[in-house]
Design a protein around this motif. Structure first.
Motif, PDB file in Angstrom:
ATOM      1  N   ALA A  85     -66.507  88.593 -68.684  1.00 32.22           N
ATOM      2  CA  ALA A  85     -67.308  87.526 -69.199  1.00 32.22           C
ATOM      3  C   ALA A  85     -68.812  87.922 -69.048  1.00 32.22           C
ATOM      4  CB  ALA A  85     -67.199  86.448 -68.457  1.00 32.22           C
ATOM      5  N   THR A  86     -69.484  88.044 -70.097  1.00 35.94           N
ATOM      6  CA  THR A  86     -70.830  88.615 -70.212  1.00 35.94           C
ATOM      7  C   THR A  86     -71.993  87.789 -69.608  1.00 35.94           C
ATOM      8  OG1 THR A  86     -71.216  87.965 -72.538  1.00 35.94           O
ATOM      9  CG2 THR A  86     -70.364  90.207 -72.040  1.00 35.94           C
ATOM     10  N   TRP A  87     -71.634  86.447 -69.492  1.00 35.28           N
ATOM     11  CA  TRP A  87     -72.705  85.727 -68.933  1.00 35.28           C
ATOM     12  C   TRP A  87     -72.457  85.686 -67.325  1.00 35.28           C
ATOM     13  CZ3 TRP A  87     -70.283  82.024 -65.767  1.00 35.28           C
ATOM     14  CH2 TRP A  87     -68.990  81.793 -66.020  1.00 35.28           C
ATOM     15  N   MET A  88     -71.398  86.424 -66.671  1.00 37.15           N
ATOM     16  CA  MET A  88     -71.473  86.611 -65.223  1.00 37.15           C
ATOM     17  C   MET A  88     -72.248  87.399 -64.545  1.00 37.15           C
ATOM     18  SD  MET A  88     -67.416  85.682 -64.283  1.00 37.15           S
ATOM     19  CE  MET A  88     -66.603  84.283 -64.352  1.00 37.15           C
ATOM     20  N   THR A  89     -72.687  87.234 -63.348  1.00 40.49           N
ATOM     21  CA  THR A  89     -73.091  88.446 -62.489  1.00 40.49           C
ATOM     22  C   THR A  89     -72.234  89.333 -61.987  1.00 40.49           C
ATOM     23  OG1 THR A  89     -73.269  87.273 -60.665  1.00 40.49           O
ATOM     24  CG2 THR A  89     -75.044  87.165 -62.186  1.00 40.49           C
ATOM     25  N   VAL A  90     -72.512  90.622 -61.524  1.00 38.82           N
ATOM     26  CA  VAL A  90     -71.303  91.313 -60.862  1.00 38.82           C
ATOM     27  C   VAL A  90     -70.846  90.415 -59.713  1.00 38.82           C
ATOM     28  CG1 VAL A  90     -70.827  93.413 -59.769  1.00 38.82           C
ATOM     29  CG2 VAL A  90     -72.478  93.479 -61.575  1.00 38.82           C
ATOM     30  N   LYS A  91     -71.603  89.871 -58.981  1.00 40.20           N
ATOM     31  CA  LYS A  91     -71.131  89.247 -57.908  1.00 40.20           C
ATOM     32  C   LYS A  91     -70.097  88.143 -58.191  1.00 40.20           C
ATOM     33  CE  LYS A  91     -71.507  87.167 -53.511  1.00 40.20           C
ATOM     34  NZ  LYS A  91     -70.504  86.404 -53.754  1.00 40.20           N
ATOM     35  N   GLN A  92     -70.493  87.351 -59.311  1.00 43.48           N
ATOM     36  CA  GLN A  92     -69.687  86.438 -59.725  1.00 43.48           C
ATOM     37  C   GLN A  92     -68.226  86.984 -60.257  1.00 43.48           C
ATOM     38  OE1 GLN A  92     -72.482  84.767 -62.749  1.00 43.48           O
ATOM     39  NE2 GLN A  92     -72.500  82.717 -61.497  1.00 43.48           N
ATOM     40  N   LEU A  93     -68.427  88.106 -60.846  1.00 46.09           N
ATOM     41  CA  LEU A  93     -67.172  88.923 -61.357  1.00 46.09           C
ATOM     42  C   LEU A  93     -66.227  89.168 -60.253  1.00 46.09           C
ATOM     43  CD1 LEU A  93     -68.436  91.156 -64.143  1.00 46.09           C
ATOM     44  CD2 LEU A  93     -66.790  89.419 -64.423  1.00 46.09           C
ATOM     45  N   MET A  94     -66.872  89.678 -58.968  1.00 44.11           N
ATOM     46  CA  MET A  94     -65.908  90.149 -57.817  1.00 44.11           C
ATOM     47  C   MET A  94     -65.136  88.813 -57.375  1.00 44.11           C
ATOM     48  SD  MET A  94     -68.140  93.332 -55.812  1.00 44.11           S
ATOM     49  CE  MET A  94     -69.583  92.596 -55.743  1.00 44.11           C
ATOM     50  N   ASP A  95     -66.017  87.767 -57.219  1.00 46.01           N
ATOM     51  CA  ASP A  95     -65.560  86.544 -56.906  1.00 46.01           C
ATOM     52  C   ASP A  95     -64.303  86.037 -57.682  1.00 46.01           C
ATOM     53  OD1 ASP A  95     -67.401  86.452 -54.762  1.00 46.01           O
ATOM     54  OD2 ASP A  95     -68.530  84.788 -55.698  1.00 46.01           O
ATOM     55  N   PHE A  96     -64.639  86.314 -58.843  1.00 41.76           N
ATOM     56  CA  PHE A  96     -63.373  85.850 -60.082  1.00 41.76           C
ATOM     57  C   PHE A  96     -62.174  86.840 -59.936  1.00 41.76           C
ATOM     58  CE2 PHE A  96     -62.055  86.402 -64.645  1.00 41.76           C
ATOM     59  CZ  PHE A  96     -61.686  84.975 -64.744  1.00 41.76           C
ATOM     60  N   TYR A  97     -62.423  88.151 -59.409  1.00 41.46           N
ATOM     61  CA  TYR A  97     -61.410  89.101 -59.246  1.00 41.46           C
ATOM     62  C   TYR A  97     -60.629  88.836 -57.824  1.00 41.46           C
ATOM     63  CZ  TYR A  97     -61.081  92.395 -62.980  1.00 41.46           C
ATOM     64  OH  TYR A  97     -60.612  92.944 -64.394  1.00 41.46           O
ATOM     65  N   MET A  98     -61.368  88.126 -56.913  1.00 40.23           N
ATOM     66  CA  MET A  98     -60.949  88.004 -55.771  1.00 40.23           C
ATOM     67  C   MET A  98     -59.874  86.912 -55.909  1.00 40.23           C
ATOM     68  SD  MET A  98     -63.103  88.710 -52.366  1.00 40.23           S
ATOM     69  CE  MET A  98     -64.467  88.271 -53.133  1.00 40.23           C
ATOM     70  N   ASP A  99     -60.316  85.832 -56.664  1.00 41.67           N
ATOM     71  CA  ASP A  99     -59.742  84.555 -56.920  1.00 41.67           C
ATOM     72  C   ASP A  99     -58.243  84.815 -57.628  1.00 41.67           C
ATOM     73  OD1 ASP A  99     -61.148  83.044 -55.646  1.00 41.67           O
ATOM     74  OD2 ASP A  99     -62.337  82.311 -57.476  1.00 41.67           O
ATOM     75  N   PHE A 100     -58.164  85.985 -58.620  1.00 48.70           N
ATOM     76  CA  PHE A 100     -57.243  86.245 -59.444  1.00 48.70           C
ATOM     77  C   PHE A 100     -56.064  87.088 -58.706  1.00 48.70           C
ATOM     78  CE2 PHE A 100     -58.649  84.158 -63.165  1.00 48.70           C
ATOM     79  CZ  PHE A 100     -57.391  83.990 -63.964  1.00 48.70           C
ATOM     80  N   TYR A 101     -56.795  88.063 -58.137  1.00 50.22           N
ATOM     81  CA  TYR A 101     -55.899  89.310 -57.633  1.00 50.22           C
ATOM     82  C   TYR A 101     -55.844  89.502 -55.956  1.00 50.22           C
ATOM     83  CZ  TYR A 101     -56.151  90.573 -62.747  1.00 50.22           C
ATOM     84  OH  TYR A 101     -55.864  90.643 -63.773  1.00 50.22           O
ATOM     85  N   GLY A 102     -54.789  89.168 -55.547  1.00 51.40           N
ATOM     86  CA  GLY A 102     -54.658  89.146 -53.727  1.00 51.40           C
ATOM     87  C   GLY A 102     -55.010  90.628 -53.540  1.00 51.40           C
ATOM     88  N   ASP A 103     -54.598  91.827 -54.330  1.00 51.73           N
ATOM     89  CA  ASP A 103     -54.904  92.958 -53.879  1.00 51.73           C
ATOM     90  C   ASP A 103     -56.172  93.451 -54.218  1.00 51.73           C
ATOM     91  OD1 ASP A 103     -54.713  93.500 -56.552  1.00 51.73           O
ATOM     92  OD2 ASP A 103     -53.300  94.559 -56.728  1.00 51.73           O
ATOM     93  N   PHE A 104     -57.340  92.902 -54.380  1.00 58.45           N
ATOM     94  CA  PHE A 104     -58.695  93.170 -54.685  1.00 58.45           C
ATOM     95  C   PHE A 104     -59.400  93.501 -53.496  1.00 58.45           C
ATOM     96  CE2 PHE A 104     -63.180  92.326 -55.907  1.00 58.45           C
ATOM     97  CZ  PHE A 104     -63.294  93.297 -56.831  1.00 58.45           C
ATOM     98  N   ASP A 105     -59.906  94.761 -53.135  1.00 61.70           N
ATOM     99  CA  ASP A 105     -60.611  95.138 -52.142  1.00 61.70           C
ATOM    100  C   ASP A 105     -62.166  95.030 -52.522  1.00 61.70           C
ATOM    101  OD1 ASP A 105     -61.722  96.267 -50.177  1.00 61.70           O
ATOM    102  OD2 ASP A 105     -60.294  98.226 -50.212  1.00 61.70           O
ATOM    103  N   VAL A 106     -62.682  93.839 -51.823  1.00 59.59           N
ATOM    104  CA  VAL A 106     -64.210  93.768 -52.370  1.00 59.59           C
ATOM    105  C   VAL A 106     -64.977  94.728 -51.734  1.00 59.59           C
ATOM    106  CG1 VAL A 106     -64.688  92.139 -50.514  1.00 59.59           C
ATOM    107  CG2 VAL A 106     -65.817  92.030 -52.567  1.00 59.59           C
ATOM    108  N   ASP A 107     -64.868  95.387 -50.633  1.00 58.66           N
ATOM    109  CA  ASP A 107     -65.658  96.328 -49.945  1.00 58.66           C
ATOM    110  C   ASP A 107     -65.623  97.531 -50.644  1.00 58.66           C
ATOM    111  OD1 ASP A 107     -66.147  94.723 -47.858  1.00 58.66           O
ATOM    112  OD2 ASP A 107     -64.443  95.131 -46.756  1.00 58.66           O
ATOM    113  N   ALA A 108     -64.383  97.968 -51.215  1.00 60.14           N
ATOM    114  CA  ALA A 108     -64.285  99.279 -52.080  1.00 60.14           C
ATOM    115  C   ALA A 108     -65.157  98.872 -53.128  1.00 60.14           C
ATOM    116  CB  ALA A 108     -62.884  99.531 -52.532  1.00 60.14           C
ATOM    117  N   ALA A 109     -64.962  98.011 -53.798  1.00 58.56           N
ATOM    118  CA  ALA A 109     -65.903  97.566 -55.251  1.00 58.56           C
ATOM    119  C   ALA A 109     -67.378  97.659 -54.877  1.00 58.56           C
ATOM    120  CB  ALA A 109     -65.817  96.212 -55.726  1.00 58.56           C
ATOM    121  N   ARG A 110     -67.919  97.030 -53.597  1.00 61.42           N
ATOM    122  CA  ARG A 110     -69.151  96.928 -53.186  1.00 61.42           C
ATOM    123  C   ARG A 110     -69.576  98.542 -53.216  1.00 61.42           C
ATOM    124  NH1 ARG A 110     -68.996  91.992 -50.274  1.00 61.42           N
ATOM    125  NH2 ARG A 110     -69.990  90.440 -51.764  1.00 61.42           N
TER     126      ARG A 110
END
Lengths: 231, 129
Positions: A85-110
């Motif tokens: 979604a182009t209206w989201m910030t990177v931070k919002q996208l990471m939250d979105f991915y974390m909600d969607f995918y249990g295997d999302f590693d936010v530290d790796a992304a950061r």
């Protein structure tokens, strides 16, 4: 068990045959290049694996099952166009991915974001095409998935970033996971590939390990590709 | 380590060659611990399976050995390292001689050329065999 298996897989768009009775198997722990000229069926194959398209005939199995909820949990998919979604910030996208995918590693992304100098507070809309691609790829690679399907992952980014991205793919290597990279930038990716699949007009022209190609032909995959697909 | 690959040979065999050279020339010291497969793969920009295959081959040849828990090491057997050094030197000489023969020089003339070269550039030449 094979991570991905196609049996006589066929996809037709009306009278156009995009994939023509394809059979192939991808084992765990491999990095596979799906290589072919434009319009050869690469994206169609990847979309079928994701369940975004349904086969006209034949079947495609992910971990032994047809694409569905389970396979979406298992596959991390990078489409060939912007899907975030182009209206989201990177931070919002990471939250979105974390909600969607249990295997999302936010530290790796950061870590990857800071390495590539991308600001978490920036909105996707304000980013250049290359930066969008980087963000999207970082999100996809930050999942601890069993199969990564990357459709043209390095097409729009500069060579230095390309190296970083390929190193990320090697560095995140999990012996159980497989990666399928579709691209026509073969020279850039061939050193990181185990195997290659040459595809043309919906048919598999060649499947081989990169080592075998170099050993048997005395030339790089890039050189062989230019020979096989000479216009 | 600086890695360079050419297009016409398998990557794993090129890694083996470069590792052999590094061990023979002492860039990798006897008994030195090698970094993890993943780290070495990232550094060389190659697939981890390729690096693994190269290291397995070096292990089979005895130039490196692995210890179950602590990783891989360069062999401590200096005789084996010396043997490798000689083999590489022989290969160099062979390809040099072939090139010179193609240019039409006889072995006798080649020896003279080397001698003359040593006199000219002797300050930084170290061509003892």
């Amino acid at each position: 068990m094979a991570i991905l298996k196609c049996n006589e897989l066929t996809k037709q768009y009306g009278s156009v045959c995009a994939l023509d009775h394809i059979s192939l198997t991808i084992e765990p722990g491999r990095i596979v290049g799906l290589l072919g000229p434009n319009g050869s069926g690469k994206t169609t194959l990847i979309k079928l694996a994701n369940g975004l398209l349904t086969p006209s005939s034949g079947e495609i199995l992910i971990n032994g099952d047809k694409p569905g909820v389970e396979s979406k949990r298992f596959i991390s998919y990078l489409p060939d166009r912007t899907c975030i979604a182009t209206w989201m910030t990177v931070k919002q996208l990471m939250d979105f991915y974390m909600d969607f995918y249990g295997d999302f590693d936010v530290d790796a992304a950061r870590q990857m974001l800071s390495r590539l100098g991308i600001d978490e507070k920036q909105r996707v809309r304000q980013m250049s095409k290359g930066t969008r691609e980087k963000v999207q790829l970082i999100l996809v690679m930050s999942r601890k998935a069993g199969l990564y399907l990357l459709d043209e992952p390095i097409g729009g980014v500069d060579p230095a970033t390309r190296d970083y991205i390929l190193n990320t793919i090697i560095g995140n290597y999990n012996p159980e996971a497989s990666v399928i990279i579709s691209t026509h930038l073969i020279a850039d990716v061939e050193n990181v590939l185990d195997d290659v699949i040459f595809i043309n007009c919906g048919q598999i022209v060649l499947t081989s390990s990169v080592d075998d190609i170099r050993e048997n032909n005395g030339k790089s995959v890039d050189a062989l590709f230019r020979e096989v697909f000479k216009c | 380590m600086e890695w360079q690959f050419v297009d016409n040979a398998p990557i794993y065999s090129q890694i083996v060659q470069q590792m052999r050279l590094n061990i023979a020339s002492g860039v990798l010291a006897p008994g030195e611990r090698l970094r993890s497969v993943r780290d070495m793969a990232v550094e060389a920009g190659v697939n981890p399976n390729t690096m693994q295959r190269a290291l397995a081959e070096l292990e089979r040849d005895g130039l490196v050995y692995s210890q179950r828990t602590s990783g891989r090491y360069v062999t401590e057997e200096t005789s084996m390292i010396e043997e490798t050094r000689k083999t590489i030197a022989k290969d160099y000489v062979k390809s040099f001689m072939e090139s010179m023969n193609r240019l039409g020089y006889s072995s006798r003339e080649i020896a003279d050329i080397i001698e003359a070269f040593e006199k000219e550039d002797g300050a930084h030449g170290n061509l003892k065999m």
